[in-house]
Motif scaffolding. Structure first.
Motif, PDB file in Angstrom:
ATOM      1  N   HIS A 294     -13.866  21.504  -7.353  1.00  0.00           N
ATOM      2  CA  HIS A 294     -15.091  21.646  -8.142  1.00  0.00           C
ATOM      3  C   HIS A 294     -15.110  22.918  -8.990  1.00  0.00           C
ATOM      4  CE1 HIS A 294     -16.573  18.288  -5.838  1.00  0.00           C
ATOM      5  NE2 HIS A 294     -16.639  18.987  -4.715  1.00  0.00           N
ATOM      6  N   PHE A 295     -13.952  23.535  -9.207  1.00  0.00           N
ATOM      7  CA  PHE A 295     -13.905  24.765  -9.997  1.00  0.00           C
ATOM      8  C   PHE A 295     -12.703  24.744 -10.927  1.00  0.00           C
ATOM      9  CE2 PHE A 295     -12.345  29.151 -10.567  1.00  0.00           C
ATOM     10  CZ  PHE A 295     -13.470  29.746 -11.127  1.00  0.00           C
ATOM     11  N   SER A 296     -12.970  24.874 -12.230  1.00  0.00           N
ATOM     12  CA  SER A 296     -11.900  24.934 -13.230  1.00  0.00           C
ATOM     13  C   SER A 296     -11.919  26.311 -13.874  1.00  0.00           C
ATOM     14  CB  SER A 296     -12.110  23.859 -14.310  1.00  0.00           C
ATOM     15  OG  SER A 296     -12.103  22.565 -13.742  1.00  0.00           O
ATOM     16  N   SER A 363     -18.762  26.291 -18.425  1.00  0.00           N
ATOM     17  CA  SER A 363     -19.799  25.506 -17.737  1.00  0.00           C
ATOM     18  C   SER A 363     -21.203  25.765 -18.262  1.00  0.00           C
ATOM     19  CB  SER A 363     -19.752  25.780 -16.216  1.00  0.00           C
ATOM     20  OG  SER A 363     -18.505  25.396 -15.684  1.00  0.00           O
ATOM     21  N   THR A 364     -21.322  26.005 -19.553  1.00  0.00           N
ATOM     22  CA  THR A 364     -22.644  26.144 -20.161  1.00  0.00           C
ATOM     23  C   THR A 364     -23.236  24.765 -20.429  1.00  0.00           C
ATOM     24  OG1 THR A 364     -21.559  26.296 -22.327  1.00  0.00           O
ATOM     25  CG2 THR A 364     -22.180  28.357 -21.253  1.00  0.00           C
ATOM     26  N   LYS A 365     -24.558  24.713 -20.493  1.00  0.00           N
ATOM     27  CA  LYS A 365     -25.245  23.450 -20.796  1.00  0.00           C
ATOM     28  C   LYS A 365     -25.566  23.327 -22.287  1.00  0.00           C
ATOM     29  CE  LYS A 365     -27.266  22.548 -16.255  1.00  0.00           C
ATOM     30  NZ  LYS A 365     -26.449  21.337 -16.037  1.00  0.00           N
ATOM     31  N   ILE A 398     -20.843  28.598 -10.715  1.00  0.00           N
ATOM     32  CA  ILE A 398     -21.405  28.227  -9.412  1.00  0.00           C
ATOM     33  C   ILE A 398     -22.464  27.146  -9.585  1.00  0.00           C
ATOM     34  CG2 ILE A 398     -22.837  29.083  -7.507  1.00  0.00           C
ATOM     35  CD1 ILE A 398     -21.271  31.705  -7.691  1.00  0.00           C
ATOM     36  N   ARG A 399     -23.249  27.231 -10.651  1.00  0.00           N
ATOM     37  CA  ARG A 399     -24.222  26.165 -10.926  1.00  0.00           C
ATOM     38  C   ARG A 399     -23.511  24.826 -11.118  1.00  0.00           C
ATOM     39  NH1 ARG A 399     -27.461  26.586 -16.429  1.00  0.00           N
ATOM     40  NH2 ARG A 399     -25.376  26.013 -17.195  1.00  0.00           N
ATOM     41  N   ASP A 400     -22.434  24.836 -11.881  1.00  0.00           N
ATOM     42  CA  ASP A 400     -21.667  23.612 -12.101  1.00  0.00           C
ATOM     43  C   ASP A 400     -21.059  23.109 -10.801  1.00  0.00           C
ATOM     44  OD1 ASP A 400     -20.281  21.662 -13.904  1.00  0.00           O
ATOM     45  OD2 ASP A 400     -18.503  22.711 -13.174  1.00  0.00           O
ATOM     46  N   GLN A 404     -21.744  19.475  -8.981  1.00  0.00           N
ATOM     47  CA  GLN A 404     -20.659  18.561  -8.624  1.00  0.00           C
ATOM     48  C   GLN A 404     -20.697  18.195  -7.144  1.00  0.00           C
ATOM     49  OE1 GLN A 404     -16.614  19.115 -10.263  1.00  0.00           O
ATOM     50  NE2 GLN A 404     -17.421  20.909 -11.332  1.00  0.00           N
ATOM     51  N   ILE A 405     -20.934  19.193  -6.295  1.00  0.00           N
ATOM     52  CA  ILE A 405     -20.977  18.939  -4.852  1.00  0.00           C
ATOM     53  C   ILE A 405     -22.124  18.012  -4.497  1.00  0.00           C
ATOM     54  CG2 ILE A 405     -21.415  20.012  -2.595  1.00  0.00           C
ATOM     55  CD1 ILE A 405     -19.845  22.444  -3.558  1.00  0.00           C
ATOM     56  N   THR A 406     -23.303  18.285  -5.030  1.00  0.00           N
ATOM     57  CA  THR A 406     -24.462  17.465  -4.691  1.00  0.00           C
ATOM     58  C   THR A 406     -24.333  16.047  -5.237  1.00  0.00           C
ATOM     59  OG1 THR A 406     -25.609  18.409  -6.613  1.00  0.00           O
ATOM     60  CG2 THR A 406     -26.071  19.385  -4.469  1.00  0.00           C
TER      61      THR A 406
END
Length: 419
Positions: A294-296, A363-365, A398-400, A404-406
């Protein structure tokens, strides 16, 4: 809303027993739901009447656990403020609780300080001749059991270490949040606690920078409190001596944790000013482990390439000594990593958008979110250099990771019902 999974056989004829919440010796708040299946005997054969236990989890609010390790005075508090801001809401102490609580709660996050798991108060450490960095002064069994409980959706009564009095205060109730951040000296020291972490960060401040920061901080405090350093005999030598006194325990118990971290923010003296010892201009490296779920890793221009970039010019104002970026693959404690480095400082934060536009996997929105966050907290320490930039980016990552985890946990039960 909680999600419950029941594993039963044929009959839905059952009786239900629900116990009232109880508190264990480890400070857990538990509720047990047990269904007893009625026995049925026909044709000489019967079914078991054993209990069927229903296991419940937090469902859409399952707790993701983040670990942040660093020595004292290395920027953990500033990083926490940047991180909680990404998720929304101001981080504040528990309402109506101990005014000296170390816990911070925001809309989605709860930050607990691992100093709360000191097993010895200030006097006890002095009597036994140990520092707070020494594992013997900390209760890792309780730390593990309570972090595990929170991650599983169970509230705990967490102890409080009072930094004002140096005493162990009565515990406080910690309910499972969406994101739990455990910050302090030892989040990755104990293997059991380390295995509970969904992501881990280490703030690695070099001795030269740590010394310069502590001098600046302590001299400011001393001038505020007494106006005259000489009154109590404080000097640069005494400040340096206090750092050196902690160094053996730091080297033995704190620093080795960085080899386990998924991301390391390393703060070093600048290379742009020869023989600089003021610590005002910094070289900061974001070391990102490859292959983390879950981390790039973030990259500059071209993923996997080795790149040096001086962005100063028409689109980025740079006063002396300028700004230099470097990116490339490397190894760190035997692990494959990507490293993004910034040396120098920004003159105008609104121009950071130029640098942001050349970074990928941040990982910006929306376009410019990194710059927006930096401008929002322009008064935070490190906002004009790589410490603030990389703390902000890690917060977005971390937000991303949380999302992904949830989403993967939500999708798993749906896939199971289709199977």
């Amino acid at each position: 809303m909680a999600v419950c999974s029941a594993y039963t056989t044929q009959s839905l004829n059952s009786t239900c027993s629900i116990s009232t919440p109880a508190k264990t010796h480890l400070g857990f708040h538990q509720k047990q739901v047990v269904f007893y299946r009625r026995s049925s005997k026909r044709g000489g054969s019967g079914s078991s009447s054993g209990p069927c236990v229903i296991t419940c989890s937090a469902g859409d609010s399952q707790t993701v656990v983040i670990g942040l390790a660093a020595d004292s005075g290395c920027g953990k508090s500033t990083f926490m403020r940047r991180l909680t801001s990404v998720f929304g809401g101001a981080a504040e102490p528990p309402k109506g609780g101990n005014p000296d609580s170390n816990t911070l709660i925001s809309d989605m996050t709860t930050v607990i300080c691992l100093d709360d798991y000191h097993s010895l108060d200030r006097t006890g450490r002095k009597e036994k001749g140990v520092t707070a960095l020494d594992p013997r002064a900390n209760d890792f069994d309780l730390m593990y059991e309570q972090v595990k409980a929170i991650k599983s959706g169970v509230a705990v009564d967490k102890p409080i270490y009072n930094h004002v009095t140096g005493l162990l205060d009565p515990p406080e109730l910690i309910k499972p949040p969406k994101i739990l951040v455990i910050e302090g000296l030892h989040p990755m020291f104990d293997e059991r606690v380390r295995d509970l972490l969904d992501f881990s960060i280490y703030l690695d401040i070099s001795n030269e920078v740590k010394f310069a920061w502590k001098i600046q901080r302590d001299l400011t405090l001393l001038k505020t409190l007494q106006r005259d350093m000489a009154e109590r005999g404080h000097s640069l030598e005494s400040i340096k001596a206090s750092i050196e006194a902690r160094k053996p325990d730091f080297d033995a118990y704190i620093d080795p944790q960085k080899k386990y971290a998924d991301a390391v923010i390393e703060v070093l003296p600048t290379q742009l000013i020869p023989d600089d010892n003021e610590g005002k201009v910094l070289r900061v490296r974001l070391i990102m482990k490859e292959g983390v779920k879950h981390f790039s890793p973030v990259y500059l221009f071209d993923e996997g390439s080795t790149i040096s970039w001086i962005p100063c010019g028409r689109k980025l104002t740079c006063s002396y000594p300028g700004i230099k970026f470097h990116y490339g693959p490397d190894t760190y404690f035997g692990n494959e990593v990507s490293i993004l480095e910034m040396d120098g400082q920004f003159d105008r934060l609104d121009e950071l958008i130029y640098v942001e536009s050349h970074l990928s996997n941040i990982s910006t929105k929306f376009y410019g979110e990194v710059t927006q966050q930096m401008l929002k907290h322009a008064d935070f320490p490190g906002s004009n250099n790589g410490t603030g930039l990389f703390q902000t980016i890690v917060g977005l990552k971390i937000r991303d990771l949380y999302e992904q985890i949830t989403s993967s946990k939500t999708a798993a039960p749906l896939e199971a019902t289709k199977a």
